[in-house]
Each structure stands twice: as structure tokens, then as C-alpha cells.
Design an enzyme around this catalytic site. Structure first.
Site, mmCIF file in Angstrom:
data_model
loop_
_atom_site.group_PDB
_atom_site.id
_atom_site.type_symbol
_atom_site.label_atom_id
_atom_site.label_comp_id
_atom_site.label_asym_id
_atom_site.label_seq_id
_atom_site.Cartn_x
_atom_site.Cartn_y
_atom_site.Cartn_z
ATOM 1 N N LYS A 218 28.739 31.181 41.031
ATOM 2 C CA LYS A 218 28.836 30.008 40.761
ATOM 3 C C LYS A 218 30.178 29.495 40.794
ATOM 4 C CE LYS A 218 25.465 31.290 36.880
ATOM 5 N NZ LYS A 218 25.323 31.590 35.586
ATOM 6 N N GLY A 219 31.152 30.444 40.665
ATOM 7 C CA GLY A 219 32.658 29.940 40.560
ATOM 8 C C GLY A 219 33.260 29.256 41.718
ATOM 9 N N GLU B 91 34.987 30.540 48.674
ATOM 10 C CA GLU B 91 35.060 31.242 47.652
ATOM 11 C C GLU B 91 36.251 30.849 46.637
ATOM 12 O OE1 GLU B 91 33.840 33.109 45.371
ATOM 13 O OE2 GLU B 91 33.537 35.052 46.026
ATOM 14 N N ASP C 261 39.601 39.165 44.755
ATOM 15 C CA ASP C 261 39.990 39.971 44.043
ATOM 16 C C ASP C 261 39.964 41.467 44.695
ATOM 17 O OD1 ASP C 261 41.118 41.079 41.696
ATOM 18 O OD2 ASP C 261 39.170 41.204 40.794
ATOM 19 N N LYS D 242 44.198 37.606 44.969
ATOM 20 C CA LYS D 242 45.069 38.327 44.089
ATOM 21 C C LYS D 242 45.177 39.476 44.893
ATOM 22 C CE LYS D 242 42.595 38.446 40.135
ATOM 23 N NZ LYS D 242 42.029 38.731 38.749
ATOM 24 N N PHE E 277 43.634 38.158 34.979
ATOM 25 C CA PHE E 277 42.570 37.470 34.565
ATOM 26 C C PHE E 277 42.672 35.963 34.414
ATOM 27 C CE2 PHE E 277 38.192 36.525 33.310
ATOM 28 C CZ PHE E 277 37.503 37.243 34.484
ATOM 29 N N VAL E 278 42.169 35.069 35.474
ATOM 30 C CA VAL E 278 42.199 33.717 35.448
ATOM 31 C C VAL E 278 40.693 33.142 34.985
ATOM 32 C CG1 VAL E 278 44.338 33.550 36.462
ATOM 33 C CG2 VAL E 278 42.159 33.481 37.845
ATOM 34 N N ASP F 43 35.108 31.885 35.459
ATOM 35 C CA ASP F 43 34.624 31.933 34.002
ATOM 36 C C ASP F 43 34.907 33.276 33.407
ATOM 37 O OD1 ASP F 43 32.846 33.796 35.618
ATOM 38 O OD2 ASP F 43 31.806 34.155 33.934
ATOM 39 N N ARG G 60 34.374 27.558 32.738
ATOM 40 C CA ARG G 60 34.383 26.903 33.998
ATOM 41 C C ARG G 60 34.532 25.281 33.963
ATOM 42 N NH1 ARG G 60 31.655 30.775 37.155
ATOM 43 N NH2 ARG G 60 29.798 31.862 36.088
HETATM 44 P P1 IMP Z 1 36.068 40.798 44.352
HETATM 45 O O1 IMP Z 1 34.575 41.218 44.890
HETATM 46 O O2 IMP Z 1 36.488 41.707 43.498
HETATM 47 O O3 IMP Z 1 36.704 40.180 45.331
HETATM 48 O O4 IMP Z 1 35.683 39.592 43.355
HETATM 49 C C1 IMP Z 1 35.435 38.294 43.507
HETATM 50 C C2 IMP Z 1 34.572 37.876 42.628
HETATM 51 O O5 IMP Z 1 35.188 38.211 41.172
HETATM 52 C C3 IMP Z 1 34.880 36.222 42.309
HETATM 53 O O6 IMP Z 1 34.023 35.435 43.059
HETATM 54 C C4 IMP Z 1 34.947 36.048 40.961
HETATM 55 O O7 IMP Z 1 33.546 35.649 40.588
HETATM 56 C C5 IMP Z 1 35.012 37.252 39.997
HETATM 57 N N1 IMP Z 1 36.667 37.541 39.710
HETATM 58 C C6 IMP Z 1 37.734 38.114 40.366
HETATM 59 N N2 IMP Z 1 38.944 37.762 39.545
HETATM 60 C C7 IMP Z 1 38.625 36.968 38.782
HETATM 61 C C8 IMP Z 1 39.442 36.185 37.515
HETATM 62 O O8 IMP Z 1 40.472 36.523 37.459
HETATM 63 N N3 IMP Z 1 38.714 35.242 36.890
HETATM 64 C C9 IMP Z 1 37.225 35.287 37.190
HETATM 65 N N4 IMP Z 1 36.424 35.784 38.096
HETATM 66 C C10 IMP Z 1 37.270 36.676 38.864
#
Ligand code: IMP
Length: 174
Positions: free
Chosen positions: A42-43, A98, A102, A130, A151-152, A158, A164
């Protein structure tokens, strides 16, 4: 959550400015194309809705939902499709939208998965990155802001499904 626990990292003004820059770049690169923008639920919803209104080419929109962190702020490492696209992407110019990269696991998986469906092209735009947290190598084609390993929340992002709706992107000091 007490109000003092939130620290503004990126203001609504900074975000709006960056979205205009990203949209100008995307408009230039896709000027003769009809891209399909795929929002990752949803982000990315807030980012996608602002971004598409600044892009000046005809475009389509679809959504996917993938499993995320759940109630934890650490990556589970498991990616699972919860909602797939409504349409075929064969021969389409796909742009995945996206909120944040992360560990890179989600986008790495989505890029591979969608890439195997015969799109004409496939690129990624992310508002936030990140880089310090990467578990797999992944570089978005368009990136708004590189941010530190914190963490943001806000602007679509969220914590336990909350925050959100914040206009700014804030650091959550738990
Ligand atoms: P990844 O697969 O670890 O790259 O993570 C991607 C997903 O993790 C993003 O689409 C977010 O939903 C969630 N996410 C990663 N870091 C954060 C953060 O700092 N705050 C909130 N959601 C995060």
C-alpha cells in the site's frame, strides 16, 4: 505514539519539489511511449497519485500487493504476491512505482517476476532508498532521496498500518 517521537526528515515541500523533478525526467524518457505504472500497495499509493499528475504523457495504472514486514520493522526476507495485476504486461513499457527500497528483496523479486512476463521494457522509480540496508544488489532507475538507515513513516509509509496520512516523511524514534 507521542508526538515528540516523530522527527521530520523530508518536508511536504521537499517531497513535492522532488516529485516534479522525477516526473520531468520520466516525461522526457517516455515522451513517445504509453507506460503502464505499477504501484506497489500500500505504501506507494500516495507517491503514485502525486507522481502521475505531474507526468505529461498518456499512461495507464495498475497495482500489485506483496507481503511486507507485517508488524515488525525488520525484513522477513519472504516475498509473496497478495494481489496480482489486472492485465497482461506483454509488450508494455512498465514502470514499477515503489515507496522505498530497503533490503532490495521486494523489488528484486518484482523485477524478476514482472520481467518474465514479456514486457517491452521495465524500469523502477522509488521515492526513497536506504542503500545501507541492502541484502541483494538493486538499483532503481529513478530515485527521489537516498536516506540513512532509520525507520521512516508518513507520505504512504506506515508503522503497524498507521501514519500513512502524514504529509511529511518522519523518522520514528521508538
Ligand atoms: P525491501 O524488500 O526490504 O526493500 O522493503 C521494501 C518494503 O519494506 C517497502 O515497500 C516498505 O513497505 C517496507 N519498508 C522498508 N523500510 C521502511 C521504512 O523505513 N518505513 C516503512 N516501511 C518500510
Amino acid at each position: 505514539m507521542a508526538k515528540e517521537a516523530l522527527e521530520v526528515l523530508l518536508s511536504a515541500e521537499q517531497i513535492n519539489e522532488k516529485i516534479k523533478e522525477l516526473a520531468a525526467e520520466i516525461t522526457k524518457d517516455y515522451h513517445d511511449k504509453n507506460p503502464l505504472l505499477i504501484g506497489v500497495l500500500k505504501g506507494a499509493v500516495v507517491f503514485l497519485s502525486d507522481l502521475i499528475r505531474e507526468i505529461d504523457v498518456p499512461l495507464e495504472v495498475d497495482f500489485m500487493a506483496v507481503s511486507s514486514y507485517g508488524a515488525d520493522t525488520a525484513s522477513s526476507g519472504i516475498v509473496r504476491i497478495q494481489k496480482d495485476l489486472d492485465q497482461s504486461i506483454k509488450d508494455k513499457d512498465v514502470l514499477i512505482v515503489e515507496d522505498i527500497v530497503d533490503t532490495g528483496l521486494t523489488l528484486n523479486y518484482l523485477f524478476e517476476n514482472l520481467g518474465s512476463r514479456y514486457p517491452k521494457s521495465i524500469k523502477v522509480v522509488t521515492l526513497l532508498d536506504k542503500p545501507d540496508r541492502r541484502k541483494v544488489k538493486f538499483e532503481a532507475d529513478y530515485c527521489g532521496f537516498k536516506i540513512p538507515d532509520r525507520f521512516v513513516i508518513g507520505y504512504g509509509l506506515d508503522f503497524n498500518e498507521n501514519y500513512r496520512n502524514l504529509k511529511d516523511i518522519c523518522i520514528l524514534n521508538a
